[in-house]
Design a protein around this motif. Structure first.
Motif, PDB file in Angstrom:
ATOM      1  N   TYR A  97      -6.077   0.523  13.817  1.00 32.65           N
ATOM      2  CA  TYR A  97      -6.471   1.511  14.816  1.00 32.65           C
ATOM      3  C   TYR A  97      -7.703   2.324  14.398  1.00 32.65           C
ATOM      4  O   TYR A  97      -8.331   2.967  15.223  1.00 32.65           O
ATOM      5  N   GLY A  98      -8.013   2.335  13.099  1.00 31.03           N
ATOM      6  CA  GLY A  98      -9.139   3.112  12.608  1.00 31.03           C
ATOM      7  C   GLY A  98      -8.756   4.423  11.952  1.00 31.03           C
ATOM      8  O   GLY A  98      -9.624   5.167  11.495  1.00 31.03           O
ATOM      9  N   LEU A  99      -7.451   4.718  11.893  1.00 30.29           N
ATOM     10  CA  LEU A  99      -7.012   5.969  11.276  1.00 30.29           C
ATOM     11  C   LEU A  99      -7.115   5.930   9.760  1.00 30.29           C
ATOM     12  O   LEU A  99      -7.274   6.973   9.120  1.00 30.29           O
ATOM     13  N   VAL A 100      -6.999   4.745   9.174  1.00 31.02           N
ATOM     14  CA  VAL A 100      -7.015   4.576   7.725  1.00 31.02           C
ATOM     15  C   VAL A 100      -8.267   3.813   7.319  1.00 31.02           C
ATOM     16  O   VAL A 100      -8.595   2.785   7.913  1.00 31.02           O
ATOM     17  N   THR A 101      -8.963   4.331   6.317  1.00 33.94           N
ATOM     18  CA  THR A 101     -10.163   3.674   5.800  1.00 33.94           C
ATOM     19  C   THR A 101      -9.799   2.487   4.929  1.00 33.94           C
ATOM     20  O   THR A 101     -10.387   1.407   5.035  1.00 33.94           O
ATOM     21  N   LYS A 102      -8.817   2.686   4.049  1.00 37.82           N
ATOM     22  CA  LYS A 102      -8.436   1.661   3.085  1.00 37.82           C
ATOM     23  C   LYS A 102      -6.985   1.866   2.672  1.00 37.82           C
ATOM     24  O   LYS A 102      -6.493   2.996   2.641  1.00 37.82           O
ATOM     25  N   ILE A 103      -6.299   0.767   2.336  1.00 35.84           N
ATOM     26  CA  ILE A 103      -4.934   0.824   1.827  1.00 35.84           C
ATOM     27  C   ILE A 103      -4.970   0.536   0.333  1.00 35.84           C
ATOM     28  O   ILE A 103      -5.637  -0.409  -0.112  1.00 35.84           O
ATOM     29  N   ALA A 104      -4.279   1.363  -0.452  1.00 35.81           N
ATOM     30  CA  ALA A 104      -4.272   1.189  -1.906  1.00 35.81           C
ATOM     31  C   ALA A 104      -2.913   1.590  -2.456  1.00 35.81           C
ATOM     32  O   ALA A 104      -2.303   2.553  -1.970  1.00 35.81           O
ATOM     33  N   THR A 105      -2.441   0.881  -3.465  1.00 37.74           N
ATOM     34  CA  THR A 105      -1.144   1.205  -4.049  1.00 37.74           C
ATOM     35  C   THR A 105      -1.154   2.577  -4.718  1.00 37.74           C
ATOM     36  O   THR A 105      -0.133   3.258  -4.767  1.00 37.74           O
ATOM     37  N   ASP A 106      -2.305   2.982  -5.243  1.00 34.73           N
ATOM     38  CA  ASP A 106      -2.473   4.319  -5.808  1.00 34.73           C
ATOM     39  C   ASP A 106      -3.618   4.990  -5.060  1.00 34.73           C
ATOM     40  O   ASP A 106      -4.783   4.883  -5.446  1.00 34.73           O
ATOM     41  N   PRO A 107      -3.313   5.649  -3.946  1.00 38.28           N
ATOM     42  CA  PRO A 107      -4.392   6.200  -3.112  1.00 38.28           C
ATOM     43  C   PRO A 107      -5.242   7.253  -3.818  1.00 38.28           C
ATOM     44  O   PRO A 107      -6.441   7.340  -3.559  1.00 38.28           O
ATOM     45  N   ALA A 110      -4.709   5.286   2.095  1.00 38.43           N
ATOM     46  CA  ALA A 110      -3.262   5.438   2.234  1.00 38.43           C
ATOM     47  C   ALA A 110      -2.512   4.398   1.414  1.00 38.43           C
ATOM     48  O   ALA A 110      -2.982   3.274   1.225  1.00 38.43           O
ATOM     49  N   SER A 111      -1.338   4.774   0.947  1.00 40.32           N
ATOM     50  CA  SER A 111      -0.465   3.841   0.238  1.00 40.32           C
ATOM     51  C   SER A 111       0.234   2.948   1.268  1.00 40.32           C
ATOM     52  O   SER A 111       0.369   3.321   2.437  1.00 40.32           O
ATOM     53  N   PRO A 112       0.707   1.777   0.852  1.00 39.71           N
ATOM     54  CA  PRO A 112       1.355   0.857   1.801  1.00 39.71           C
ATOM     55  C   PRO A 112       2.569   1.454   2.496  1.00 39.71           C
ATOM     56  O   PRO A 112       2.932   1.021   3.604  1.00 39.71           O
ATOM     57  N   ASP A 113       3.226   2.447   1.882  1.00 34.69           N
ATOM     58  CA  ASP A 113       4.412   3.043   2.498  1.00 34.69           C
ATOM     59  C   ASP A 113       4.077   4.133   3.506  1.00 34.69           C
ATOM     60  O   ASP A 113       4.974   4.667   4.165  1.00 34.69           O
ATOM     61  N   ALA A 114       2.821   4.472   3.649  1.00 29.96           N
ATOM     62  CA  ALA A 114       2.438   5.559   4.552  1.00 29.96           C
ATOM     63  C   ALA A 114       2.708   5.177   6.004  1.00 29.96           C
ATOM     64  O   ALA A 114       2.575   4.014   6.390  1.00 29.96           O
ATOM     65  N   ASN A 115       3.101   6.155   6.792  1.00 32.23           N
ATOM     66  CA  ASN A 115       3.272   5.928   8.229  1.00 32.23           C
ATOM     67  C   ASN A 115       2.765   7.146   8.986  1.00 32.23           C
ATOM     68  O   ASN A 115       2.705   8.261   8.443  1.00 32.23           O
ATOM     69  N   PHE A 116       2.417   6.931  10.245  1.00 36.96           N
ATOM     70  CA  PHE A 116       1.621   7.915  10.973  1.00 36.96           C
ATOM     71  C   PHE A 116       2.173   8.116  12.385  1.00 36.96           C
ATOM     72  O   PHE A 116       2.670   7.180  13.005  1.00 36.96           O
ATOM     73  N   SER A 117       2.027   9.352  12.871  1.00 34.59           N
ATOM     74  CA  SER A 117       2.484   9.637  14.229  1.00 34.59           C
ATOM     75  C   SER A 117       1.764  10.859  14.790  1.00 34.59           C
ATOM     76  O   SER A 117       1.562  11.848  14.080  1.00 34.59           O
ATOM     77  N   ILE A 118       1.371  10.763  16.058  1.00 33.14           N
ATOM     78  CA  ILE A 118       0.966  11.950  16.810  1.00 33.14           C
ATOM     79  C   ILE A 118       2.266  12.475  17.412  1.00 33.14           C
ATOM     80  O   ILE A 118       2.692  12.067  18.488  1.00 33.14           O
ATOM     81  N   MET A 119       2.901  13.368  16.705  1.00 28.19           N
ATOM     82  CA  MET A 119       4.306  13.719  16.924  1.00 28.19           C
ATOM     83  C   MET A 119       4.529  14.807  17.975  1.00 28.19           C
ATOM     84  O   MET A 119       5.654  15.052  18.406  1.00 28.19           O
ATOM     85  N   GLU A 120       3.445  15.462  18.433  1.00 27.70           N
ATOM     86  CA  GLU A 120       3.603  16.682  19.229  1.00 27.70           C
ATOM     87  C   GLU A 120       4.426  16.494  20.500  1.00 27.70           C
ATOM     88  O   GLU A 120       5.137  17.411  20.949  1.00 27.70           O
ATOM     89  N   ILE A 177       3.715   4.623  13.562  1.00 28.43           N
ATOM     90  CA  ILE A 177       3.088   3.347  13.239  1.00 28.43           C
ATOM     91  C   ILE A 177       2.971   3.198  11.728  1.00 28.43           C
ATOM     92  O   ILE A 177       2.866   4.186  11.000  1.00 28.43           O
ATOM     93  N   ASP A 178       2.991   1.956  11.264  1.00 30.90           N
ATOM     94  CA  ASP A 178       2.889   1.716   9.834  1.00 30.90           C
ATOM     95  C   ASP A 178       1.434   1.733   9.379  1.00 30.90           C
ATOM     96  O   ASP A 178       0.506   1.884  10.187  1.00 30.90           O
ATOM     97  N   CYS A 179       1.250   1.570   8.077  1.00 28.68           N
ATOM     98  CA  CYS A 179      -0.080   1.724   7.484  1.00 28.68           C
ATOM     99  C   CYS A 179      -1.054   0.644   7.969  1.00 28.68           C
ATOM    100  O   CYS A 179      -2.221   0.934   8.250  1.00 28.68           O
ATOM    101  N   GLU A 180      -0.593  -0.581   8.073  1.00 38.48           N
ATOM    102  CA  GLU A 180      -1.458  -1.670   8.520  1.00 38.48           C
ATOM    103  C   GLU A 180      -1.926  -1.431   9.952  1.00 38.48           C
ATOM    104  O   GLU A 180      -3.094  -1.644  10.284  1.00 38.48           O
ATOM    105  N   THR A 181      -1.022  -0.991  10.808  1.00 36.10           N
ATOM    106  CA  THR A 181      -1.398  -0.688  12.194  1.00 36.10           C
ATOM    107  C   THR A 181      -2.389   0.467  12.237  1.00 36.10           C
ATOM    108  O   THR A 181      -3.358   0.434  12.997  1.00 36.10           O
ATOM    109  N   ALA A 182      -2.145   1.492  11.406  1.00 35.44           N
ATOM    110  CA  ALA A 182      -3.061   2.628  11.354  1.00 35.44           C
ATOM    111  C   ALA A 182      -4.459   2.193  10.924  1.00 35.44           C
ATOM    112  O   ALA A 182      -5.463   2.698  11.438  1.00 35.44           O
ATOM    113  N   LYS A 183      -4.527   1.248   9.993  1.00 36.07           N
ATOM    114  CA  LYS A 183      -5.833   0.739   9.576  1.00 36.07           C
ATOM    115  C   LYS A 183      -6.500  -0.032  10.708  1.00 36.07           C
ATOM    116  O   LYS A 183      -7.701   0.103  10.958  1.00 36.07           O
TER     117      LYS A 183
END
Length: 270
Positions: A184-194, A132-142, A176-182
């Motif tokens: 939590y285990g949702l994100v494998t790696k953060i990269a500026t160019d995913p 994921a890119s640093p600007d990515a954000n995540f939600s279980i929105m249902e 949640i932001d990208c760092e939090t997602a990482k």
């Protein structure tokens, strides 16, 4: 590979398939056509023995904003089509949207940017890796719409996250932001160019036997929560199948004589 207005798929000279969500004007929101297109492409990729790795990305400002609620919740016929199943333990069309990627016998890497919400998060959770890119954000929105995640989340989230983190996200619909997602285990790696990072990982993977990639993926999906006996049994069985294949000898030659680097044959492991 088939194309639709909702996704595109291209396979390059390295036999790496790039699938793109292609509904940028709607933030790649998931409607019935998107469900159908994804389920069709996972079936095609599963049956294509020449594909060595798959990268999934999205056009536009966001990876996926979740369900197209207006489209799906106002059409009861489509909603029933997604939820219908012949047997309770079999996946329905909505669940195949996520877990169908598990049946593709090669690495599946999601390159994520911007919003990855609701069904979009369940979609990427069906892959093997999430960059994921640093600007990515995540939600279980249902929960925002009075629903629960029902697209394979009960399977994927338990493998990636702690129970309390999963329940907190599912109950609150918080973002949640990208760092939090990482964390939590949702994100494998953060990269500026995913996508570039995903392609680099794909190249690392395809340096190995396609049978090894397929066997490892199947082994760990089938044994991660299995009994000790089943895990050890499948490990031995898959090792035998891999060892007697042509690609095992080719892998050994590639290591002994790297200057020659013979090509692998098409995947044989099933």
């Amino acid at each position: 590979m088939s194309h639709s207005p909702r996704i595109t798929c291209e396979i390059d000279e390295n036999q790496i398939a790039t699938v793109r969500l292609n509904r940028a004007d709607k933030l790649n929101a998931i409607d019935m056509a998107m469900f159908k297109a994804i389920n069709q492409i996972t079936t095609e990729l599963k049956n294509n023995k020449s594909v060595r790795a798959v990268i999934v990305k999205a056009n536009g400002s966001d990876f996926c904003s979740g369900l197209d609620v207006k489209s799906l919740l106002t059409n009861r016929k489509d909603a029933l089509k997604l939820l219908f199943k012949w047997w309770p333990t079999l996946p329905n069309a909505a669940q195949r949207f996520s877990i169908g990627w598990r049946d593709v016998p090669c690495p599946v890497i999601f390159a994520i940017h911007g919003r990855c919400w609701g069904g979009g998060l369940q979609l990427v959770s069906g892959g093997d890796f999430r960059i994921a890119s640093p600007d990515a954000n995540f939600s279980i929105m249902e929960a925002k719409w009075g629903l629960i995640p029902d697209m394979g989340g009960a399977l994927a989230f338990r493998e990636l996250m702690r129970q309390d983190h999963t329940m907190e996200m599912a109950m609150t619909a918080k973002v949640i932001d990208c760092e939090t997602a990482k964390d939590y285990g949702l994100v494998t790696k953060i990269a500026t160019d995913p996508y570039a990072s995903a392609y680099e990982l794909a190249l690392e993977c395809i340096n190995r036997s396609p049978d090894v990639l397929a066997a490892n993926k199947k082994l760990y999906h089938r044994t991660w929560w299995a009994s000790q006996g089943k895990a050890l049994g499948l490990e031995t069985w898959y090792q035998i199948k891999v060892a007697i294949g042509k690609n095992r000898a080719i892998a050994a030659r590639r290591e002994r004589k790297p200057e020659e680097k013979p090509s692998y044959v098409a995947r044989q492991f099933k």
